[in-house]
Design an enzyme around this catalytic site. Structure first.
Site, PDB file in Angstrom:
ATOM      1  CG  ASP A   1      -1.739   1.183   1.415  1.00 19.25           C
ATOM      2  OD1 ASP A   1      -2.495   1.251   2.384  1.00 19.25           O
ATOM      3  OD2 ASP A   1      -1.637   2.075   0.545  1.00 19.25           O
ATOM      4  CB  ILE A   2       1.481   3.753  -2.663  1.00 20.78           C
ATOM      5  CG1 ILE A   2       2.684   4.626  -3.044  1.00 20.78           C
ATOM      6  CG2 ILE A   2       0.161   4.527  -2.777  1.00 20.78           C
ATOM      7  CD1 ILE A   2       2.730   5.004  -4.505  1.00 20.78           C
TER       8      ILE A   2
ATOM      9  CB  VAL B   1      -3.567   4.363  -6.182  1.00 27.58           C
ATOM     10  CG1 VAL B   1      -3.387   5.263  -7.380  1.00 27.58           C
ATOM     11  CG2 VAL B   1      -2.429   4.551  -5.182  1.00 27.58           C
ATOM     12  CG  ASP B   2      -7.189  10.150  -7.032  1.00 26.20           C
ATOM     13  OD1 ASP B   2      -7.824  10.654  -7.976  1.00 26.20           O
ATOM     14  OD2 ASP B   2      -6.668  10.822  -6.127  1.00 26.20           O
TER      15      ASP B   2
ATOM     16  CB  SER C   1      -2.212   4.151 -16.985  1.00 29.78           C
ATOM     17  OG  SER C   1      -2.337   5.536 -17.173  1.00 29.78           O
TER      18      SER C   1
ATOM     19  CB  VAL D   1      -9.820   3.344 -13.468  1.00 26.78           C
ATOM     20  CG1 VAL D   1     -10.793   4.160 -14.289  1.00 26.78           C
ATOM     21  CG2 VAL D   1     -10.436   2.908 -12.159  1.00 26.78           C
ATOM     22  CE1 TYR D   2      -8.623   7.386 -15.979  1.00 24.97           C
ATOM     23  CE2 TYR D   2      -6.414   8.308 -16.077  1.00 24.97           C
ATOM     24  CZ  TYR D   2      -7.774   8.455 -15.851  1.00 24.97           C
ATOM     25  OH  TYR D   2      -8.266   9.691 -15.479  1.00 24.97           O
TER      26      TYR D   2
END
Ligand code: APR
Length: 163
Positions: free
Chosen positions: A5-6, A28-29, A116, A119-120
């Site tokens: 976990d960042i 992550v956002d 990315s 979701v991207y």
């Protein structure tokens, strides 16, 4: 190479895989904003917006880090693989611009998520190639660069490149 976990990364700058509004999101956002607390959103809202865009794809913006251990959060916007043109260049730019901002702010260490790759929709092996080759550029050799990979698939993709 790290798997985890960042938001717990003990580094000077944590990189957030954001969207152009810089107003938070999922993945992550969402995790970074939850861990940092509301001060992070306030810091993002203070970033100048043009037509609702605070950070165009491929660029990076730096803010304080709220309650996180890190000194800074560097928000970057990766390409949406199936939508944005030249996703390879844009993904490499997202890493490069984040690294250059970290250097500008005298950071000695930086932690990246797999930009990315959620979701991207960026294919993980290709994203890993671009991430590692951009970060291995000689101009960044004085930075301690960590990848925080949250899933086994992303960890394995990076592991193959940086044993
Ligand atoms: N620590 C590290 N990595 C994480 C964490 C975490 N706490 N949570 C998720 N990840 C991983 C995901 O598993 C994925 O491999 O981060 C990688 C990036 O996925 P996303 O967070 O979906 O980011 P991205 O694909 O760049 O899409 C960005 O998603 O959350 C929204 O606001 C964001 O609109 C933007 C879009």
């Amino acid at each position: 190479m790290l798997k985890g976990d960042i938001t717990q990364a003990p580094v000077d700058a944590i990189v957030n895989a954001a969207n152009p509004s810089l107003l938070g999101g999922g993945g992550v956002d969402g995790a970074i904003h939850r861990a940092a607390g509301p001060q992070l959103l306030k810091a993002c809202q203070a970033v100048e917006a043009k037509n609702g865009i605070r950070c165009p794809t491929g660029q990076a913006r730096i803010t304080t880090a709220g309650k996180l251990k890190a000194r800074h959060v560097i928000h970057t916007v990766g390409p949406r693989y199936h939508i944005d043109p030249t996703p390879e260049q844009l993904l490499s730019l997202a890493y490069k611009n984040s690294l250059e901002l970290a250097q500008l702010y005298q950071c000695r260490s930086i932690a990246f998520p797999a930009i990315s790759c959620g979701v991207y929709g960026y294919p993980i092996n290709e994203a890993a190639e671009i991430a590692v080759s951009t970060c291995q550029h000689s101009s960044f050799k004085h930075l301690n660069i960590y990848f925080y990979l949250f899933q086994q698939t992303t960890f394995d993709a990076w592991e193959r490149l940086v044993p």
